[in-house]
Design a protein around this motif. Structure first.
Motif, mmCIF file in Angstrom:
data_model
loop_
_atom_site.group_PDB
_atom_site.id
_atom_site.type_symbol
_atom_site.label_atom_id
_atom_site.label_comp_id
_atom_site.label_asym_id
_atom_site.label_seq_id
_atom_site.Cartn_x
_atom_site.Cartn_y
_atom_site.Cartn_z
ATOM 1 N N LEU A 52 -0.216 6.308 3.643
ATOM 2 C CA LEU A 52 1.205 6.114 3.305
ATOM 3 C C LEU A 52 1.827 7.410 2.784
ATOM 4 O O LEU A 52 2.931 7.775 3.179
ATOM 5 C CB LEU A 52 1.367 5.014 2.256
ATOM 6 C CG LEU A 52 1.032 3.585 2.685
ATOM 7 C CD1 LEU A 52 1.270 2.615 1.544
ATOM 8 C CD2 LEU A 52 1.861 3.167 3.882
ATOM 9 N N ILE A 106 7.680 7.608 0.548
ATOM 10 C CA ILE A 106 7.986 6.650 -0.523
ATOM 11 C C ILE A 106 7.417 7.120 -1.856
ATOM 12 O O ILE A 106 6.504 7.943 -1.896
ATOM 13 C CB ILE A 106 7.471 5.231 -0.186
ATOM 14 C CG1 ILE A 106 5.976 5.285 0.167
ATOM 15 C CG2 ILE A 106 8.251 4.617 0.935
ATOM 16 C CD1 ILE A 106 5.374 3.931 0.397
ATOM 17 N N ALA A 117 4.557 5.096 -7.112
ATOM 18 C CA ALA A 117 4.328 3.745 -7.639
ATOM 19 C C ALA A 117 4.438 2.705 -6.523
ATOM 20 O O ALA A 117 3.657 1.754 -6.456
ATOM 21 C CB ALA A 117 5.330 3.445 -8.741
ATOM 22 N N THR A 118 5.400 2.919 -5.630
ATOM 23 C CA THR A 118 5.586 1.985 -4.525
ATOM 24 C C THR A 118 4.392 2.048 -3.571
ATOM 25 O O THR A 118 3.897 1.009 -3.109
ATOM 26 C CB THR A 118 6.876 2.348 -3.758
ATOM 27 O OG1 THR A 118 7.910 2.484 -4.702
ATOM 28 C CG2 THR A 118 7.232 1.303 -2.741
ATOM 29 N N THR A 149 1.531 0.190 -5.041
ATOM 30 C CA THR A 149 1.716 -1.265 -4.947
ATOM 31 C C THR A 149 1.361 -1.766 -3.554
ATOM 32 O O THR A 149 0.612 -2.733 -3.399
ATOM 33 C CB THR A 149 3.190 -1.639 -5.237
ATOM 34 O OG1 THR A 149 3.587 -0.992 -6.426
ATOM 35 C CG2 THR A 149 3.374 -3.126 -5.360
ATOM 36 N N ILE A 150 1.908 -1.101 -2.539
ATOM 37 C CA ILE A 150 1.679 -1.577 -1.172
ATOM 38 C C ILE A 150 0.222 -1.368 -0.762
ATOM 39 O O ILE A 150 -0.387 -2.256 -0.161
ATOM 40 C CB ILE A 150 2.647 -0.874 -0.199
ATOM 41 C CG1 ILE A 150 4.065 -1.311 -0.532
ATOM 42 C CG2 ILE A 150 2.322 -1.235 1.243
ATOM 43 C CD1 ILE A 150 5.118 -0.585 0.210
#
Lengths: 231, 271
Positions: free
Chosen positions: A157, A163, A166-167, A170-171
């Motif tokens: 990612l 992104i 933190a995002t 999470t993902i």
């Protein structure tokens, strides 16, 4: 992390998760102290320790892949050690039964006899030394496998998308939990709800688990790669 | 003069009355796709899309019921979590697709990917592990595909038309666990000698509306103000649906139960 390497990491992590379930002693009838193992289904117990490992891995994600994997493995092992310790204490001081295994006469590590302490009509109670060690090995494997999926997804990612950290965590955590659950239910089909860990004769069925988990992980890993990188 | 009591129907007749899960799944797929495009056209029509998302939970609960009837009693939770794990992973991964592809083709991508992964895993259990559960691969993809459709619509409602552009990521865990619970619990809650599809699926309707009520509350409380109206619509229609479905389910429970007796306080409350 290179996306292709990340995809391979997701597949390898998924397969390790599948193997870990065979090592974790769990049995539904353990709730009545009628069998060796922690009193729940193997897949749910593995999922529990694996998710605990993911929490531990989440805190060390920025320290690199080896530390993340080690952190996840230790977090997972810590969870299962606490569970087994308390389960043994409840069986010994609450139910009043000694930790004995049904699959061996003498404990391979301590040499202690098992059969004389087994209640009639049962397959053992709680976790003796070798079974507990098997549980710790399983949890280390499960935590490492789950964390490898987590770190690989996070690496993919951050490499491909823009992104926030933190995002991405999470993902990646949700995807890792998903891959973990996919791979820990397939071995549960092989184990049919009960295993004593590495001393259980069901370990011979490990190749079936291995092939199933490789197939499932390849499909999942390729789809995640395709969705994040290709499309 | 004595009257002879009617003979109970044979087990085959009872099974013949059951709706095949594949039919439920086809309905869920069609309603899910329609619901998604309604949302895409106008996010404020979320209350219609939510109604069209409920069949997905019913189909998923039907799949869990089929698999768990063959001896996966203690594994009901496992199979529910597994099915939702596939569906959720597929949906969460697809949000990284380019927004144009995501918006237009997302339901098809999600349904096809969820169905293929579910089918492959079910096939592994059937052919490699050699589980003796009939139609295992089919029922597996019903669970995974259904959860994927449901999660996609819920995410679309909460983001009011653009999943990739909003900060919804922190609601992922509750969406995942909530969906898993409502897919696995209808069978677990109805488990027993007198379990039948009719009652289990009615309970699934109750739980589907209950979980969309929760998601509606989450949507109303989100800092993203664009999702307020769609989420409010979802909340209101879910509450109405919950009241209606509970009434229908409770009627069926009364039919299936020998007697219901109040054992609480105060004593002697009539039913």
């Amino acid at each position: 992390m290179d996306p292709i390497a990340a995809m391979i990491g997701i597949i390898i992590g998924g397969v390790i998760v599948g193997i870990c379930v065979h090592f974790i002693p769990a049995s539904a009838v353990g709730a009545m102290s009628a069998s060796t193992g922690i009193a729940t289904g193997p897949s749910m117990l593995s999922a529990g320790c694996g998710l605990a490992g993911l929490y531990a891995a989440g805190y060390s994600i920025k320290l690199g892949l080896p530390i993340t994997v080690a952190s996840g493995a230790l977090g997972s092992a810590l969870m299962i050690i606490c569970t087994m310790l308390l389960a043994n204490a409840i069986c010994a001081f609450g139910t009043g039964v000694a930790p004995v295994a049904g699959t061996y006469d003498k404990d391979p590590i301590t040499g202690w006899r098992q059969k004389p302490f087994m209640s009639p009509g049962t397959d053992g109670h709680s976790m003796p030394t070798t079974t507990a060690l098997s549980g710790i090995i399983g949890a280390l494997l499960g935590g490492a496998g789950g964390s490898l999926v987590f770190a690989s997804t996070y690496g993919m990612l951050t490499e491909v998308t823009a992104i926030a950290t933190a995002t991405a965590i999470t993902i990646a955590g949700m995807v890792a939990a998903g891959v973990f659950l996919v791979n820990c239910v397939l071995p549960a089909y092989v184990l049919v709800g009960k295993t004593e860990g590495m001393t259980d004769p069901k370990m011979k069925k490990l190749p079936k688990t291995l092939i199933s988990c490789i197939v499932a992980s390849v499909f999942t890993g390729v789809f995640i790669y395709a969705a994040v990188v290709v499309i | 003069m004595t009257t002879q009591a009617p003979e109970p129907p044979a087990a085959e007749e009872v099974e013949a009355k059951e709706i095949p899960n594949i039919k439920l799944y086809i309905v869920a797929v069609i309603t899910g796709i329609i619901g998604y495009y309604i949302l895409l056209a106008n996010p404020n029509l979320a209350f219609i899309s939510v109604i069209l998302a409920w069949p997905a939970i019913v189909a998923g609960a039907g799949g869990v019921e089929h698999l768990c009837r063959y001896g996966l009693g203690t594994g009901t939770s496992s199979i529910g979590y597994w099915g939702t794990a596939v569906g959720a992973t597929v949906v969460f991964a697809t949000i990284f697709m380019s927004s144009q592809i995501f918006n237009l083709y997302s339901p098809f991508i999600v349904i096809i990917a969820g169905t293929i992964i579910g089918y492959v895993v079910g096939l592994c259990a059937e052919r490699i592990i050699k589980m003796k559960i009939p139609e295992q691969a089919q029922q597996s993809f019903i669970i995974t595909g259904s959860s994927a459709i449901f999660i996609l619509i819920v995410l679309e409602v909460l983001s009011s038309g653009g999943v990739a552009t909003t900060k919804l990521y922190y609601t992922f865990p509750v969406i995942y666990i909530g969906t898993a619970l409502v897919i696995l619990h209808p069978y677990n809650g109805s488990l027993g000698a007198g379990e039948n599809q009719s009652r289990t699926l009615r309970l699934a309707c109750c739980e589907a509306s209950l979980i969309t009520t929760l998601f509606g509350i989450i949507g109303v409380l989100l800092p993203n103000t664009t999702s307020f109206i769609p989420a409010l619509g979802m909340l209101i229609i879910s509450l109405i649906g919950f009241a209606v479905f509970v009434k229908i389910w409770w009627k069926k429970v009364k039919e299936d139960t020998y007697e219901i007796v109040w054992t609480g306080y105060p004593a002697g409350v009539p039913h």
